[in-house]
Structures are given as C-alpha cells and as structure tokens.
Design a protein around this motif. Structure first.
Motif, PDB file in Angstrom:
ATOM      1  N   VAL A  52       1.132  -1.483  -0.312  1.00 28.87           N
ATOM      2  CA  VAL A  52      -0.221   0.056   0.145  1.00 28.87           C
ATOM      3  C   VAL A  52       0.966   1.042  -0.152  1.00 28.87           C
ATOM      4  O   VAL A  52       1.788   1.363   1.080  1.00 28.87           O
ATOM      5  CB  VAL A  52      -0.467   0.347   1.463  1.00 28.87           C
ATOM      6  N   SER A  53       0.774   2.270  -0.825  1.00 32.51           N
ATOM      7  CA  SER A  53       0.619   3.718  -0.944  1.00 32.51           C
ATOM      8  C   SER A  53       0.420   4.760   0.079  1.00 32.51           C
ATOM      9  O   SER A  53      -0.852   5.292  -0.192  1.00 32.51           O
ATOM     10  CB  SER A  53       1.872   4.345  -2.012  1.00 32.51           C
ATOM     11  N   ILE A  54       0.872   5.148   0.756  1.00 32.38           N
ATOM     12  CA  ILE A  54       0.159   6.265   1.321  1.00 32.38           C
ATOM     13  C   ILE A  54       0.676   7.546   1.351  1.00 32.38           C
ATOM     14  O   ILE A  54       1.801   7.880   1.441  1.00 32.38           O
ATOM     15  CB  ILE A  54       0.849   6.470   3.096  1.00 32.38           C
ATOM     16  N   LYS A  55      -0.207   8.661   1.357  1.00 30.61           N
ATOM     17  CA  LYS A  55       0.172   9.982   1.252  1.00 30.61           C
ATOM     18  C   LYS A  55      -0.769  10.697   1.754  1.00 30.61           C
ATOM     19  O   LYS A  55      -1.305  10.775   1.700  1.00 30.61           O
ATOM     20  CB  LYS A  55      -0.137  10.281  -0.838  1.00 30.61           C
TER      21      LYS A  55
ATOM     22  N   LYS B 151       5.625  17.433  15.764  1.00 28.15           N
ATOM     23  CA  LYS B 151       5.690  15.661  16.014  1.00 28.15           C
ATOM     24  C   LYS B 151       4.294  15.610  14.822  1.00 28.15           C
ATOM     25  O   LYS B 151       3.678  16.357  15.400  1.00 28.15           O
ATOM     26  CB  LYS B 151       5.408  15.546  16.797  1.00 28.15           C
ATOM     27  N   TRP B 152       4.657  14.719  14.546  1.00 23.14           N
ATOM     28  CA  TRP B 152       3.580  13.684  13.919  1.00 23.14           C
ATOM     29  C   TRP B 152       3.563  12.145  14.267  1.00 23.14           C
ATOM     30  O   TRP B 152       4.866  12.386  14.043  1.00 23.14           O
ATOM     31  CB  TRP B 152       3.082  14.392  12.580  1.00 23.14           C
ATOM     32  N   TYR B 153       2.069  11.690  13.775  1.00 21.99           N
ATOM     33  CA  TYR B 153       2.669   9.822  13.729  1.00 21.99           C
ATOM     34  C   TYR B 153       1.253   9.336  12.977  1.00 21.99           C
ATOM     35  O   TYR B 153       0.535  10.601  12.793  1.00 21.99           O
ATOM     36  CB  TYR B 153       2.865   9.256  15.245  1.00 21.99           C
ATOM     37  N   LEU B 154       2.321   8.019  12.234  1.00 20.86           N
ATOM     38  CA  LEU B 154       0.962   7.425  11.683  1.00 20.86           C
ATOM     39  C   LEU B 154       0.773   6.320  12.356  1.00 20.86           C
ATOM     40  O   LEU B 154       1.986   5.624  12.818  1.00 20.86           O
ATOM     41  CB  LEU B 154       1.391   7.682  10.348  1.00 20.86           C
ATOM     42  N   GLU B 155      -1.017   5.885  12.936  1.00 19.64           N
ATOM     43  CA  GLU B 155      -1.028   3.681  13.696  1.00 19.64           C
ATOM     44  C   GLU B 155      -1.705   3.579  12.353  1.00 19.64           C
ATOM     45  O   GLU B 155      -2.428   4.152  12.027  1.00 19.64           O
ATOM     46  CB  GLU B 155      -1.780   4.611  15.222  1.00 19.64           C
TER      47      GLU B 155
END
Length: 164
Positions: free
Chosen positions: A140-143, A154-158
């Motif tokens: 999968v590609s996440i943009k 600060k950021w994060y992807l869960e």
C-alpha cells in the motif's frame, strides 16, 4: 536671563524582545502567552511609554501603555482590544516619550498567532490492498498532505491490522 536650563544629551535607547515565535492560546497549556521584555537604558525624564501589538498589515490589535513606570515584562494572552483572537503574523512596537522631546521606538521580532488546527488529507492506494504475497496489490502507498500556519513539530501515523 533664563534660569534653570538643563541640557540633557544622554541617549534614550529602548529595546523589546518577545519570548517566542508562536502564540496559540487554545487552553492546552502550550504557547498560551507571550512575554515581552522591555529595556529602557535611561529613565530620566521619561513621560510615557506604549507597547503596540500590530498585525503584519499595520493594524493595531492590542496596546499596553503607562507613565514613567515601565514594567520589565508585559504578558499578552492573544486577546485584542475587543477581547477576540485574530490569527496572523505580528510584531510589537515599543515606544517612549521623554520630556526633552525624544521619542525612541523599538520593534520586536515577528511572531505568529495561530489557534486553528492543521488541515490534512490521506490518500491510500490501492484500495483494497491484499498483502497475501500473490504479487497483486500486496503493498500500500500512503500519501499525506498537512497544512498549517505554524510549523508541524511532531506527527505520527498509526496503523492497525485486522485479521478476518
């Protein structure tokens, strides 16, 4: 005959600094106030002072002022004269007036008043995807696109895996 003439050639330098580049009075405990530090090298003959909080277009949003008693620190919570928060880029203009006629001014560095949350979007492709090692749609590609007037610190992807 003229009596009691006083010649005062002492300089009347003033300075102002601002505690941060950002002000975000949202109630979360971060960047709630700005502190302006005022420095006046010569207080003899000082009549009055003012600290004007100006938007980048020059519009006056808030003013602090007084007589010869200048506070060392001035705290601003982001509210303008009408009690509202107006987002944008700002500077502070510190000025003084002396009995001898001097009217020095000092400008702070720029700072940003921002209470809006970041705007963002996520694009995932392909949908659905099937990580089953068959060579078709296994990855999968996440943009992500995020916009905000302030810098994103600060950021994060869960992600979460579901097994069926």
């Amino acid at each position: 005959e003229i009596k009691n003439i006083e010649v005062d050639k002492k300089p009347t330098s003033i300075f102002v600094t601002v505690s941060d580049k950002y002000l975000s009075p949202t109630g979360n405990g971060l960047y709630e106030d700005l502190i302006f530090t005022t420095i006046v090298n010569n207080k003899n003959g000082l009549e009055s002072w003012s600290l004007k909080i100006l938007r980048e277009n020059g519009r006056l949003e808030k003013e602090f002022s007084g007589d010869s008693g200048i506070p060392r620190y001035i705290k601003w919570n982001g509210l303008n004269e009408s009690g509202k928060i107006v987002e944008g880029n700002y500077t502070a203009l510190f000025s003084a007036k002396y009995t001898k006629g001097n009217k020095p001014e000092a400008k702070s560095s720029n700072f940003l008043l921002d209470i809006s949350a970041p705007l963002g979007s996520i694009d995932i492709s392909p949908l659905p995807f099937s990580p089953d090692n068959d060579g078709v749609d296994d990855e999968v590609s996440i943009k992500m696109i995020v916009r905000d007037a302030s810098q994103i610190k600060k950021w994060y992807l869960e992600t979460e895996t579901h097994h069926f």
